[in-house]
Design a protein around this motif. Structure first.
Motif, PDB file in Angstrom:
ATOM      1  N   ARG A  77      17.818 -38.281  26.288  1.00  0.00           N
ATOM      2  CA  ARG A  77      17.928 -37.390  27.549  1.00  0.00           C
ATOM      3  C   ARG A  77      17.293 -36.166  27.444  1.00  0.00           C
ATOM      4  O   ARG A  77      16.692 -35.592  28.515  1.00  0.00           O
ATOM      5  CB  ARG A  77      19.292 -36.917  27.812  1.00  0.00           C
ATOM      6  N   ARG A  91      14.998 -35.059  30.401  1.00  0.00           N
ATOM      7  CA  ARG A  91      14.461 -33.266  31.327  1.00  0.00           C
ATOM      8  C   ARG A  91      13.179 -32.826  30.518  1.00  0.00           C
ATOM      9  O   ARG A  91      12.820 -32.248  31.470  1.00  0.00           O
ATOM     10  CB  ARG A  91      15.340 -32.819  31.013  1.00  0.00           C
ATOM     11  N   GLU A  92      12.654 -32.604  29.287  1.00  0.00           N
ATOM     12  CA  GLU A  92      11.621 -31.458  29.039  1.00  0.00           C
ATOM     13  C   GLU A  92      10.195 -32.717  30.083  1.00  0.00           C
ATOM     14  O   GLU A  92       8.814 -31.695  30.036  1.00  0.00           O
ATOM     15  CB  GLU A  92      11.672 -31.714  27.887  1.00  0.00           C
ATOM     16  N   ARG A 112      10.168 -31.385  32.728  1.00  0.00           N
ATOM     17  CA  ARG A 112      10.406 -29.407  33.357  1.00  0.00           C
ATOM     18  C   ARG A 112       8.997 -28.804  33.270  1.00  0.00           C
ATOM     19  O   ARG A 112       8.205 -28.269  32.950  1.00  0.00           O
ATOM     20  CB  ARG A 112      10.881 -28.812  31.353  1.00  0.00           C
ATOM     21  N   ALA A 114      15.739 -23.701  20.441  1.00  0.00           N
ATOM     22  CA  ALA A 114      16.373 -25.184  20.546  1.00  0.00           C
ATOM     23  C   ALA A 114      17.098 -25.961  19.719  1.00  0.00           C
ATOM     24  O   ALA A 114      18.767 -26.697  19.902  1.00  0.00           O
ATOM     25  CB  ALA A 114      15.531 -26.005  21.746  1.00  0.00           C
ATOM     26  N   VAL A 135      20.043 -24.138  18.130  1.00  0.00           N
ATOM     27  CA  VAL A 135      21.159 -24.670  18.800  1.00  0.00           C
ATOM     28  C   VAL A 135      21.831 -25.753  18.158  1.00  0.00           C
ATOM     29  O   VAL A 135      23.138 -25.584  18.132  1.00  0.00           O
ATOM     30  CB  VAL A 135      20.425 -24.346  20.496  1.00  0.00           C
ATOM     31  N   GLN A 158      18.534 -14.772  16.789  1.00  0.00           N
ATOM     32  CA  GLN A 158      18.067 -14.492  18.301  1.00  0.00           C
ATOM     33  C   GLN A 158      16.312 -14.449  18.208  1.00  0.00           C
ATOM     34  O   GLN A 158      15.740 -13.766  18.964  1.00  0.00           O
ATOM     35  CB  GLN A 158      18.892 -13.062  18.735  1.00  0.00           C
ATOM     36  N   SER A 211      15.373 -15.867  30.369  1.00  0.00           N
ATOM     37  CA  SER A 211      16.015 -17.088  30.442  1.00  0.00           C
ATOM     38  C   SER A 211      15.649 -17.806  28.944  1.00  0.00           C
ATOM     39  O   SER A 211      14.546 -17.546  28.525  1.00  0.00           O
ATOM     40  CB  SER A 211      15.623 -17.923  31.322  1.00  0.00           C
ATOM     41  N   SER A 263      23.395 -14.259  23.807  1.00  0.00           N
ATOM     42  CA  SER A 263      22.531 -14.592  24.532  1.00  0.00           C
ATOM     43  C   SER A 263      22.459 -15.834  25.310  1.00  0.00           C
ATOM     44  O   SER A 263      21.971 -16.674  25.279  1.00  0.00           O
ATOM     45  CB  SER A 263      20.961 -13.926  23.956  1.00  0.00           C
ATOM     46  N   LEU A 320      22.526 -18.743  24.671  1.00  0.00           N
ATOM     47  CA  LEU A 320      21.367 -19.572  23.927  1.00  0.00           C
ATOM     48  C   LEU A 320      21.768 -21.006  24.201  1.00  0.00           C
ATOM     49  O   LEU A 320      21.894 -22.321  23.815  1.00  0.00           O
ATOM     50  CB  LEU A 320      21.770 -19.559  22.565  1.00  0.00           C
ATOM     51  N   LEU A 359      20.434 -24.446  26.356  1.00  0.00           N
ATOM     52  CA  LEU A 359      19.295 -25.567  26.531  1.00  0.00           C
ATOM     53  C   LEU A 359      18.155 -25.725  28.198  1.00  0.00           C
ATOM     54  O   LEU A 359      19.064 -25.944  28.765  1.00  0.00           O
ATOM     55  CB  LEU A 359      18.679 -26.710  25.972  1.00  0.00           C
ATOM     56  N   PRO A 360      17.187 -25.285  28.010  1.00  0.00           N
ATOM     57  CA  PRO A 360      16.683 -25.005  28.988  1.00  0.00           C
ATOM     58  C   PRO A 360      16.412 -26.073  29.722  1.00  0.00           C
ATOM     59  O   PRO A 360      16.254 -26.106  30.972  1.00  0.00           O
ATOM     60  CB  PRO A 360      15.386 -24.156  28.931  1.00  0.00           C
ATOM     61  N   SER A 361      16.470 -27.431  29.555  1.00  0.00           N
ATOM     62  CA  SER A 361      15.645 -28.443  30.276  1.00  0.00           C
ATOM     63  C   SER A 361      17.041 -28.575  30.410  1.00  0.00           C
ATOM     64  O   SER A 361      16.776 -30.445  31.091  1.00  0.00           O
ATOM     65  CB  SER A 361      14.886 -28.930  28.718  1.00  0.00           C
ATOM     66  N   LEU A 362      17.876 -28.717  30.055  1.00  0.00           N
ATOM     67  CA  LEU A 362      19.568 -29.846  30.573  1.00  0.00           C
ATOM     68  C   LEU A 362      20.029 -29.061  31.308  1.00  0.00           C
ATOM     69  O   LEU A 362      19.515 -27.268  31.134  1.00  0.00           O
ATOM     70  CB  LEU A 362      20.861 -29.923  29.213  1.00  0.00           C
ATOM     71  N   GLU A 390      24.963 -30.767  31.183  1.00  0.00           N
ATOM     72  CA  GLU A 390      24.858 -31.487  30.165  1.00  0.00           C
ATOM     73  C   GLU A 390      24.650 -30.700  29.133  1.00  0.00           C
ATOM     74  O   GLU A 390      24.813 -31.493  27.758  1.00  0.00           O
ATOM     75  CB  GLU A 390      23.266 -31.381  30.807  1.00  0.00           C
ATOM     76  N   LEU A 445      26.960 -31.439  25.595  1.00  0.00           N
ATOM     77  CA  LEU A 445      26.333 -32.175  24.699  1.00  0.00           C
ATOM     78  C   LEU A 445      26.952 -31.991  23.871  1.00  0.00           C
ATOM     79  O   LEU A 445      26.603 -33.678  23.086  1.00  0.00           O
ATOM     80  CB  LEU A 445      24.695 -31.538  24.498  1.00  0.00           C
ATOM     81  N   TYR A 497      19.909 -25.766  36.259  1.00  0.00           N
ATOM     82  CA  TYR A 497      19.428 -25.572  35.397  1.00  0.00           C
ATOM     83  C   TYR A 497      19.526 -23.684  35.078  1.00  0.00           C
ATOM     84  O   TYR A 497      19.884 -23.240  35.474  1.00  0.00           O
ATOM     85  CB  TYR A 497      17.702 -25.551  35.356  1.00  0.00           C
ATOM     86  N   SER A 541      18.098 -22.125  34.484  1.00  0.00           N
ATOM     87  CA  SER A 541      17.061 -20.720  34.586  1.00  0.00           C
ATOM     88  C   SER A 541      17.717 -20.082  36.535  1.00  0.00           C
ATOM     89  O   SER A 541      17.179 -19.723  36.629  1.00  0.00           O
ATOM     90  CB  SER A 541      15.879 -21.300  34.321  1.00  0.00           C
ATOM     91  N   ARG A 546      31.272 -25.448  27.338  1.00  0.00           N
ATOM     92  CA  ARG A 546      29.774 -25.558  26.163  1.00  0.00           C
ATOM     93  C   ARG A 546      30.899 -25.602  24.766  1.00  0.00           C
ATOM     94  O   ARG A 546      31.748 -26.561  23.930  1.00  0.00           O
ATOM     95  CB  ARG A 546      28.987 -25.281  25.916  1.00  0.00           C
TER      96      ARG A 546
END
Lengths: 856, 241
Positions: free
Chosen positions: A8, A12-13, A16, A283, A286, A380, A856, B104, B106, B108-111, B115, B119, B149, B151, B165
């Protein structure tokens, strides 16, 4: 479970655009290797096919022994085409006249490569034949003049009589040397026996000619190896000839360009892999905080890399193959007689390159990425992924491995690799110094420039790395550009416009002023007149020289006797010859007459390498060409015994000369001091340039001076010019490819900093910086980087060019003044332009959008 | 039998720290970040850790959540001795027992939002992750934004996704690091309400690191961090009332 998540994330990547940079870099690496290897191989094969035309075959086995039919049978079973050729000198008779001729007797299949054109009459509209049949003889036009006969007349050769069937218009393997060759007579090989010219002890050159698939040719070489003796040797294109050395240099250049292209592609892959890792740190932190183990994170990102690699390698292979097929098509259209050969080497080499780039360049960043601590979610901020020793080691190893795989020459790859390494270290040092120096420089500058310099200084290490890749890319492009220009101009100098294309031989003392007058009447200029006398070298320091051919004959007879006594067959006879031939110790002579000349001044294109050129006062001296001196094992001060017209005399060796045989100027092996030769009746040789529209003059000359031979080298010049044009085009195509690779590295490098720049711009915008100010700052920063990279690249390119010129290409050293403005200028314009193109959209974004993107 | 009954009467301990210290080596000195911290947090408690910047709050949170390790001392999380577990074992424990909300967000920008929410459930091997995710997104009021997304979402929306989440695995313990610090006051307040509502609904133990005294006051216990030492603030009378 991880596979699910990995898949997945991957899609997605991909959507993007996260993975495109790395995919692009890998694709570029594969494309560069496949296209460069493919194009290089096509060009090489086109050139070698072209050069095959010069020897009328793909491969030739030369022998001084009669044909061994077993060798032809072996070639037949391998599916190769074959031709027979015999060469010897003999006298022909026509009426009362006789003439020494150089006979070439060939089978019907001759030539296997290139074109033979035979004209059945002297008229311009004569029928053209492309091969010879039994009972035919064809003559070089000047032989008709010398024998005073016409097509259809009869001549005697040995005990046979032949009707002259026509004249030779084009002979693919005509000798490239213009002097000392008796005029050519072409006949069928089956007619030779009837002439009874070949007797025991006759000096005959036998040539087995082969053409076909290169793999089959290699197999042939292996299979016939046991049948060969010391009298047999494989002939390759003569590297000393003008064409040979042009090809040699071109091949070296192509190899070098390919290697440099790989370095660039590898740099792009390394930059992309590091950038990918840098961007994915948070990522990883996280998902690790959410419970993913390091091993699982490693599997997830390794699987991404694997999928990207498979995808990019596939695309790279496809595009690379398309590019090289395009090049093949182009060469085919251009050359006409080119036979494209499909080779899998570029494809497997490309796939392997992709794999090596993916694993050795990216394995380390991915390994480090998976090791990012989960704690970073609280900090951070990501770590700065500086190059670590392992990345340098694996990356370095990968570059070296790729270079070695590509060139198959570990010495050249290691040498070039170490050089690149040394340059990188040097650049790093220079960059660090310059960026530090920039601080005091910035003090009195405008604020945009101050900001640009501050930016440069703050990111010292990343900038140094960027500077190195920029410099390297520029440096490689400059090197290739200048070397290409150099090679082309050297070749063109070799055959400059207006170079003599007609040689006049056999001019008597009285004819000399008449010839000068005739040329002047036609607004043509005669070159120097060289006196010429044919003579033999008999002794060195009173030791009689052995005749190479008769020595072979003696051995052959001895071998035959022994073999017959032992009752052995043909191969036993050949083996026996091998043993006896090894016992030769005597200094071997030249085996033919030499054209001797005498001069008071050293000719152009000649350099004294040992001893000194004789002055007007020096008596009984000789200057010897260095290769001949080597062959005769001569030392300065040795005494050479000559015989001219049966009169012996001695001369002392006073100097050795290096002669540029490529110059197409009259050249001599031996030049004697004038005192020795003045009493011998000499004829003169001169050369001049005859424009195409004045060729009628040659007929007038033939009528007015029937004893003077005119040798036209127009065909040779045309062949050389063809090769030069062809090679120049190949070099240009490859230069464009390497330049494209360099630009792509620059793009990858600038893109790697986009995210950071976005944040900086957001901050500056928030602080109230105007667009004009930001634009100036960005332009100033890239201009400074480009200038620095350009200057570094120029300095290094000048040094390396000097080394390459002198060591690899054997060209004379020269400074490249143009480099000093092209290098820095190109650096500034290119990097500034690219930086502007890539960052323009960021500078035009409204502040709120910029802020949101940055946060973002 | 009696012992068992007594045990069931005692509150269940979710987090326990004993003599916890954290030191880091700087080029020219050794810096002590945590000094002999002792702490017990019972199941279902809400605890705020307050203190000035640099006092060691986040370091404590990191160690308690198993993101970091202490220089000395013992930490137990959901009954497991964190100080004896390796990195991977701690990760697996987090997947089972812990949820996070970060300052902040956190994501995941691609999900997509959905999603991102599902996760952790997938990582924990939960079957109906998508259904749960949709329900939680509905709970935080983002049903319509499920396929957006990060963003494309505002800060407040992103943090709501992060809260969904955090709760999807129904964790025993939730760690929140300044959850409303990056948001404006009104959005921040909404986020805090959401956090406490879900917490109450799921009976999760909540450990919250914050600068904000108002937010801290919403917790049952307030721990004060000062120069690496932890002290418990006594609740004010009015608060108890």
């Amino acid at each position: 479970m991880w596979l699910n998540i990995a898949a997945r994330l991957f899609w997605r990547e991909l959507r993007r655009g996260e993975l495109w940079v790395i995919a692009f870099a890998l694709c570029l690496a594969v494309f560069t290797v496949v296209s460069l290897t493919g194009i290089t191989e096509s060009v090489r094969s086109a050139l070698s096919q072209r050069s095959s035309n010069f020897i009328a075959a793909d491969k030739i086995l030369r022998s001084s022994l009669p044909f061994n039919e077993e060798i032809f049978r072996t070639a037949d079973t391998l599916g190769l085409t074959t031709a027979k050729q015999m060469q010897f000198s003999t006298m022909v008779f026509a009426g009362d006249l006789m003439q020494l001729v150089s006979v070439k007797a060939v089978s019907e299949s001759y030539p296997l490569r290139g074109n033979l054109l035979l004209k059945t009459s002297e008229q311009p509209d004569a029928t053209l034949l492309k091969s010879i049949s039994a009972q035919q003889v064809f003559l070089e036009p000047r032989l008709l003049q010398l024998l005073n006969i016409r097509v259809g007349d009869t001549l005697e050769l040995g005990v046979s009589r032949f009707v002259v069937a026509g004249i030779i218009a084009e002979e693919p393997d005509a000798p490239l040397s213009v002097f000392g060759n008796a005029p050519r007579l072409l006949m069928h090989v089956d007619d030779v026996a009837a002439t009874q010219i070949v007797q025991p002890g006759s000096r005959i050159g036998y040539r087995y000619q082969f053409a076909g698939d290169s793999a089959a040719l290699k197999t042939l070489e292996l299979q016939v190896k046991p049948m060969l003796t010391v009298h047999d040797r494989w002939q390759s294109l003569d590297r000393e000839s003008a064409v040979g050395s042009a090809l040699d240099r071109a091949e070296k250049f192509l190899l070098l360009a390919g290697l440099l292209g790989i370095v660039l592609a590898a740099c792009a892959a390394a930059v992309a892999a590091s950038q990918y890792s840098q961007r994915h740190q948070m990522a990883v932190a996280v998902i690790k905080a959410l419970g993913v183990t390091t091993a699982m994170a490693r599997r997830i990102y390794a699987s991404h890399l694997a999928m990207v690699s498979v995808f990019s390698i596939g695309i790279g292979l496809l595009l690379g193959q398309l590019a090289s097929s395009g090049a093949q098509w182009f060469i085919e259209v251009w050359l006409g007689d080119y036979r494209p050969e499909f080779s899998v080497r570029p494809l497997w080499l490309g796939a392997l390159t992709g794999l090596i780039c993916a694993t050795l360049f990216s394995a380390r960043p991915i390994w480090r990425l998976a090791a990012v601590p989960a704690l970073n979610v609280l900090r951070q901020r990501g770590q700065s992924f500086q190059l670590d020793i392992w990345q340098l080691v694996t990356g370095g190893l990968a570059i070296w491995l790729l270079m070695w795989l590509f060139s198959g020459d570990w010495w050249l790859s290691s040498w070039l690799f170490l050089l690149c390494l040394a340059f990188a270290a040097l650049l790093l040092g220079m960059a660090a110094v310059l960026v530090r120096v920039a601080k005091p420089m910035a003090a009195g500058q405008s604020s945009a420039l101050k900001l640009a310099l501050a930016n440069l200084r703050r990111r010292l290490w990343p900038n140094s790395f960027q500077l190195i890749t920029f410099s390297l890319a520029l440096f490689l492009t400059l090197i290739l550009y200048f070397l290409r220009a150099e090679l082309i101009s050297q070749w063109q100098q070799q055959v400059p416009a207006g170079a003599p294309n007609q040689f006049l031989v056999n001019i008597t003392e009285t004819e000399k002023p008449q010839i000068i007058g005739l040329l002047q009447q036609n607004q043509l200029k005669a070159g120097d007149f060289y006196p010429m006398v044919s003579g033999r070298v008999l002794t060195v320091n009173n030791e009689t020289l052995a005749d190479p051919e008769s020595q072979n004959d003696a051995e052959r007879q001895k071998g035959e006797q022994q073999a017959d006594a032992a009752g052995g067959g043909e191969s036993a006879k050949r083996n026996m010859e091998q043993t006896t031939a090894d016992n030769r110790v005597k200094r071997e002579g030249i085996g033919r007459e030499l054209n001797l000349t005498w001069l008071t001044t050293l000719p152009a294109n000649n350099d004294i390498v040992a001893g000194a050129w004789f002055g007007t006062a020096d008596k009984a001296q000789v200057s010897v060409e260095e290769k001949l001196a080597e062959r005769l094992a001569l030392q300065l001060g040795d005494k050479i015994g000559f015989s001219v017209g049966g009169q012996p005399f001695t001369a002392t060796v006073s100097s050795f000369r290096k002669v540029d045989w490529n110059s197409l100027q009259p050249n001599f092996f031996m030049i004697l001091s004038p005192d020795l030769m003045q009493n011998f009746p000499a004829t003169y040789l001169t050369a001049f340039y005859l424009p195409k529209q004045q060729t009628a003059l040659l007929n007038e000359m033939a009528r007015s001076f029937p004893t003077i031979s005119v040798l036209s080298v127009d065909n040779i010049l045309k062949q050389i010019n063809d090769i030069i044009a062809q090679v120049s085009l190949a070099l240009t195509v490859i230069l464009v490819l390497v330049f494209a690779a360099a630009v792509l590295v620059l793009v990858a490098q600038v893109q790697a900093t986009l995210e950071q720049r976005e944040q900086e711009l957001a901050i500056l915008r928030t602080l109230g910086a105007k667009t004009v100010f930001l634009r100036q700052a960005v332009l100033a920063e890239f201009a400074a980087l480009g200038l620095m990279a350009g200057v570094f690249a120029t300095v290094l390119a000048e040094v390396l060019l000097a080394v390459l010129q002198m060591r690899l290409f054997q060209l004379p050293f020269s400074l490249h003044f143009n480099l000093w403005w092209i290098g820095p200028g190109l650096g500034m314009v290119l990097i500034c332009g690219l930086g502007w193109l890539l960052l323009r959209h960021l500078l035009l974004l409204p502040t709120p959008v910029l802020l949101r993107r940055a946060l973002s | 039998m009696v012992k068992k009954t007594l045990m069931s009467l005692l509150p269940k301990i979710d987090i326990q720290a004993k003599a916890l210290s954290k030191e880091v080596q700087l080029p020219d000195a050794r810096l002590t970040i945590l000094q002999q911290v002792n702490l017990t947090i019972n199941s279902g408690e809400t605890v705020a850790v307050v203190g000035a910047s640099g006092s060691g709050k986040s370091t404590l949170l990191g160690i308690l959540a198993g993101l970091d390790t202490a220089s000395s001392g013992e930490v137990y999380l959901a009954g497991q001795p964190l100080h004896q577990l390796d990195d991977d074992a701690r990760a697996q424990l987090r997947a089972r027992e812990v949820g996070f909300v970060f300052q902040s967000f956190l994501l995941l920008p691609s999900l997509t939002a959905l999603e991102n929410v599902t996760l952790p459930a997938e990582l924990a091997g939960i079957k109906d992750a998508t259904a749960r995710g949709r329900k939680l997104l509905a709970d935080v009021g983002l049903t319509a934004r499920a396929d957006f997304y990060p963003s494309q979402l505002s800060g407040g929306e992103q943090q709501r996704v992060a809260i969904a989440r955090a709760f999807i695995t129904e964790p025993a313990i939730l760690f929140a690091d300044e959850p409303s610090a990056n948001l404006d006051a009104a959005t921040g307040a909404k986020i805090e309400d959401l956090l406490f509502a879900l917490n109450e609904q799921q009976g999760t133990t909540l450990v919250l690191v914050t600068h904000n005294p108002q937010l801290a006051k919403r917790c049952q216990r307030q721990l004060n961090m000062h120069a690496g030492e932890l002290s418990e603030q006594q609740p004010e009378v009015s608060d108890v009332a």
